[in-house]
Scaffold this active site. Structure first.
Site, PDB file in Angstrom:
ATOM      1  N   PHE A 184       0.805  -1.227   0.000  1.00 30.54           N
ATOM      2  CA  PHE A 184       0.000   0.000   0.000  1.00 30.54           C
ATOM      3  C   PHE A 184       0.834   1.271   0.000  1.00 30.54           C
ATOM      4  CE2 PHE A 184       0.914  -0.323   4.519  1.00 30.54           C
ATOM      5  CZ  PHE A 184       1.105   1.003   4.855  1.00 30.54           C
ATOM      6  N   LYS A 208      -1.376  -7.555  -9.188  1.00 35.06           N
ATOM      7  CA  LYS A 208      -2.332  -7.418  -8.084  1.00 35.06           C
ATOM      8  C   LYS A 208      -1.899  -6.237  -7.228  1.00 35.06           C
ATOM      9  CE  LYS A 208      -2.903  -8.962  -3.850  1.00 35.06           C
ATOM     10  NZ  LYS A 208      -3.562  -7.753  -3.289  1.00 35.06           N
ATOM     11  N   ARG A 212      -5.953  -1.726  -0.795  1.00 32.51           N
ATOM     12  CA  ARG A 212      -6.277  -0.445  -0.151  1.00 32.51           C
ATOM     13  C   ARG A 212      -6.050   0.738  -1.081  1.00 32.51           C
ATOM     14  NH1 ARG A 212      -2.543  -1.820   4.515  1.00 32.51           N
ATOM     15  NH2 ARG A 212      -3.544  -3.637   5.401  1.00 32.51           N
ATOM     16  N   CYS A 316       9.769   1.652   3.492  1.00 34.71           N
ATOM     17  CA  CYS A 316      10.773   0.736   4.015  1.00 34.71           C
ATOM     18  C   CYS A 316      12.140   1.382   3.991  1.00 34.71           C
ATOM     19  CB  CYS A 316      10.827  -0.555   3.218  1.00 34.71           C
ATOM     20  SG  CYS A 316       9.251  -1.025   2.601  1.00 34.71           S
ATOM     21  N   GLU A 416       9.796  -3.115  13.142  1.00 36.56           N
ATOM     22  CA  GLU A 416       9.698  -2.037  12.170  1.00 36.56           C
ATOM     23  C   GLU A 416       8.428  -1.256  12.510  1.00 36.56           C
ATOM     24  OE1 GLU A 416       9.146  -3.263   8.064  1.00 36.56           O
ATOM     25  OE2 GLU A 416       9.792  -1.298   7.346  1.00 36.56           O
TER      26      GLU A 416
HETATM   27  C1  NAG Z   1      13.469  -1.528   1.272  1.00 38.07           C
HETATM   28  O1  NAG Z   1      12.849  -0.312   0.996  1.00 38.07           O
HETATM   29  C2  NAG Z   1      12.105  -0.245  -0.183  1.00 38.07           C
HETATM   30  C3  NAG Z   1      11.669   1.163  -0.481  1.00 38.07           C
HETATM   31  O2  NAG Z   1      10.846   1.685   0.477  1.00 38.07           O
HETATM   32  C4  NAG Z   1      11.000  -1.229  -0.099  1.00 38.07           C
HETATM   33  O3  NAG Z   1      10.163  -1.158  -1.192  1.00 38.07           O
HETATM   34  C5  NAG Z   1      11.598  -2.590   0.071  1.00 38.07           C
HETATM   35  O4  NAG Z   1      10.605  -3.535   0.187  1.00 38.07           O
HETATM   36  C6  NAG Z   1      12.529  -2.655   1.264  1.00 38.07           C
HETATM   37  N1  NAG Z   1      13.213  -3.917   1.353  1.00 38.07           N
HETATM   38  C7  NAG Z   1      14.196  -4.300   0.527  1.00 38.07           C
HETATM   39  C8  NAG Z   1      14.802  -5.595   0.745  1.00 38.07           C
HETATM   40  O5  NAG Z   1      14.605  -3.675  -0.376  1.00 38.07           O
END
Ligand code: NAG
Ligand code: NAG
EC number: 1.2.1.27
Length: 525
Positions: A184, A208, A212, A316, A416
């Site tokens: 999302f 897919k 959301r 992430c 996280e």
């Molecule tokens: C790291 O960050 C990215 C960008 O936000 C994310 O899409 C990704 O799933 C994360 N994990 C890895 C292993 O890259």
């Protein structure tokens, strides 16, 4: 807009583009009985209403109003989508690479022309600020631009005279039907990491999107069709677990790209691999920024605030953990002052720096993790839990939060958080900081802030993380490189985009070409 209006004219009955006067932001069918717009499936070049009896509400995270409904596709619909991918594959794979490239050249143009509209859909469904939403589209657009120049990555290799009368050629050929499962948090960027590269190489694609935030993907599909992608080359299904299992199990799907949580990623990697598919799964993260006392203070604090709280921390690559080394701990009060100045508001309000979290559950989870910090002995220097946003009292807002005195065994460090929360640890030396980063199970990204070249080099060599920034808080590579998470942040053997993405969606074939008195013979090796 002009180009899109022209291109879309023939299909006006299917897609009513959103505008202020017309709030219909999905392709809505004329026979829909409900007043809430429904999201269509995209199968074999048509936007079709699902016959499912299971629907999921889509909420605006700033108000929690229901703004649309998305179907859980039926088995028959998902089968039809894969069948369309499979049917269109041979012709698409045989289409010259130059023609495929031309489609993506038109596509990047249409995305640019519709950037604001895609961003508006993202803000509406996902909550992030319009500026962040435009960045989301822009980062995906870079991958589309990269797809336009894929030709050199498709070259094979040759070796003449491997025996007296034989030469060897290797070809890079499309794999077949590939699939993508998106999260999302980046409704445009992540789908655009997936289908453009796969399709320009000659594969067909089943997408897919997150249930959301499907709006951006639907508009992106429409724009790809307007760019000339033949019917059936891209298909879209919606749903949750059943759709994921379907993708993992279906024998006609050869490769899966996934971005999302660790739990889902490990599951998809395991289940997809068991069925012989190539799976790449980018998962959770805990990115550390190490701040040395010799860093440029002004620059470092600005970068830190942007990277920790931007996109409300729901990325992430958010820099969610700061390690202050030595005297750098004296900067903490100033960091708090800067974070306090950020304006929290609905994403479409002028001046908003951060918007709401995706759901009330996400907000509750983030608040519980902040509570756990208090219980386990950390100090909350800035508390965003009680924030009220005028006019948006029902939104899922959490303000910028800073937790200090954190130790590696605390829950708020181990999990996280995925919210606007910066967790702060302190160490005396760089070596201790490196040990903390390397002991953490995640290896997505990290940054060091220093003006000392030797310190920067030492850090980037000793730290075991996929992507390292020096005075750059979010070191996400451009698309000609690959996105390289490591350890628990990644499962698979080929990373997203760059050369590695091409390897993920290509099969390598070798043919010996034998010259004899009868002429040339292909002899499959
Ligand atoms: C790291 O960050 C990215 C960008 O936000 C994310 O899409 C990704 O799933 C994360 N994990 C890895 C292993 O890259
Ligand atoms: C963390 O470790 C310290 C020292 O070993 C201990 O006193 C503390 O209770 C631990 N905290 C948690 C939350 O496990």
């Amino acid at each position: 807009m002009a180009a899109l209006v022209l291109a879309a004219a023939g299909r006006a009955r299917i897609l009513q583009l959103a505008s202020k006067a017309n709030p219909t932001w999905y392709p809505v069918s004329s026979f829909s009985s409900s007043s809430v717009p429904t999201v269509k499936l995209f199968i074999d070049g048509k936007f079709v209403e699902s016959r499912s009896d299971k629907w999921i509400d889509i909420h605006n995270p700033a108000t929690n109003e229901v703004i649309g409904r998305v179907p859980q596709s039926t088995k028959a619909e998902m089968d039809a989508a894969v069948a369309a991918c499979k049917r269109s594959f041979p012709t698409w794979a045989d289409t010259s690479i130059l023609s495929r490239q031309q489609i993506f050249l038109r596509y990047q143009q249409l995305i640019k022309e519709n950037l604001k509209e895609i961003a508006r859909l993202i803000t509406l469904e996902q909550g992030k600020t319009l500026a962040d939403a435009e960045g989301d589209v822009f980062r995906g657009l870079q991958v589309v631009e990269h797809a336009c120049s894929v030709t050199s990555l498709m070259l094979g290799e040759t070796m003449p005279s491997i025996t007296k009368d034989m030469d060897l050629y290797s070809y890079r050929l499309p794999l077949g039907v590939c699939a993508g499962i998106a999260p999302f948090n980046f409704p445009a960027m992540i789908p655009l990491w997936m289908f453009p590269m796969a399709m320009v190489c000659g594969n067909t694609f089943l997408m897919k999107p997150s249930e959301r935030v499907p709006g951006a993907t639907m508009l992106l599909a429409k724009l790809l069709q307007d760019s000339g992608a033949p019917d059936g080359t891209l298909n879209i299904i919606h749903g949750q677990h059943e759709a994921v299992n379907f993708i993992c199990d279906h024998p006609d799907i050869k490769a899966i790209s996934f971005v999302g949580s660790n739990q889902a990623g490990e599951y998809i990697f395991e289940r997809g691999s068991r069925h012989g598919k190539r799976v790449q799964a980018n998962m959770g993260a805990k990115n550390h920024g190490v701040i040395m006392p010799d860093a440029n203070k002004e620059n470092t604090l600005n970068q830190l605030v942007g990277a920790a709280f931007g996109a409300a921390g729901q990325r992430c690559m958010a820099l969610s953990t700061a390690i202050l080394v030595g005297e750098a701990k004296k900067w903490l009060p100033e960091l708090v002052e800067r974070a306090k100045k950020l304006r929290v508001n609905a994403g479409d309000q002028p001046g908003a720096d951060l918007g709401p979290l995706i759901t009330p559950q996400a907000k509750e989870r983030v608040c519980n993790l902040i509570d756990s910090g208090t219980k386990e002995g950390a100090s909350i220097l800035l508390d965003g839990r009680k924030i009220k946003v005028k006019g948006y009292e029902n939104g899922n807002f959490v303000g910028p939060t800073i937790i200090s005195n954190v130790k590696p065994n605390m829950t708020c460090y181990k999990e996280e958080i995925f919210g606007p929360v910066l967790v702060v640890l302190e160490t005396e030396t760089l070596d201790e900081a490196i040990k903390i980063v390397n002991d953490n199970p995640y290896g997505n990204g990290t940054a060091i802030f220093t003006t000392n070249g030797a310190t920067a080099r030492k850090y980037s060599h000793l730290v075991d993380v996929g992507q390292v920034g020096v005075n750059v808080p979010i070191p996400v590579p451009l698309p000609m490189f690959s996105f390289t998470g490591s350890r628990s942040s990644f499962r698979g053997d080929t990373n997203f985009y760059g050369k590695q993405q091409v390897t993920h969606i290509i099969k390598q074939e070798q043919h010996g070409i034998l010259s004899s008195s009868n002429g040339l013979h292909h002899s499959p090796n």
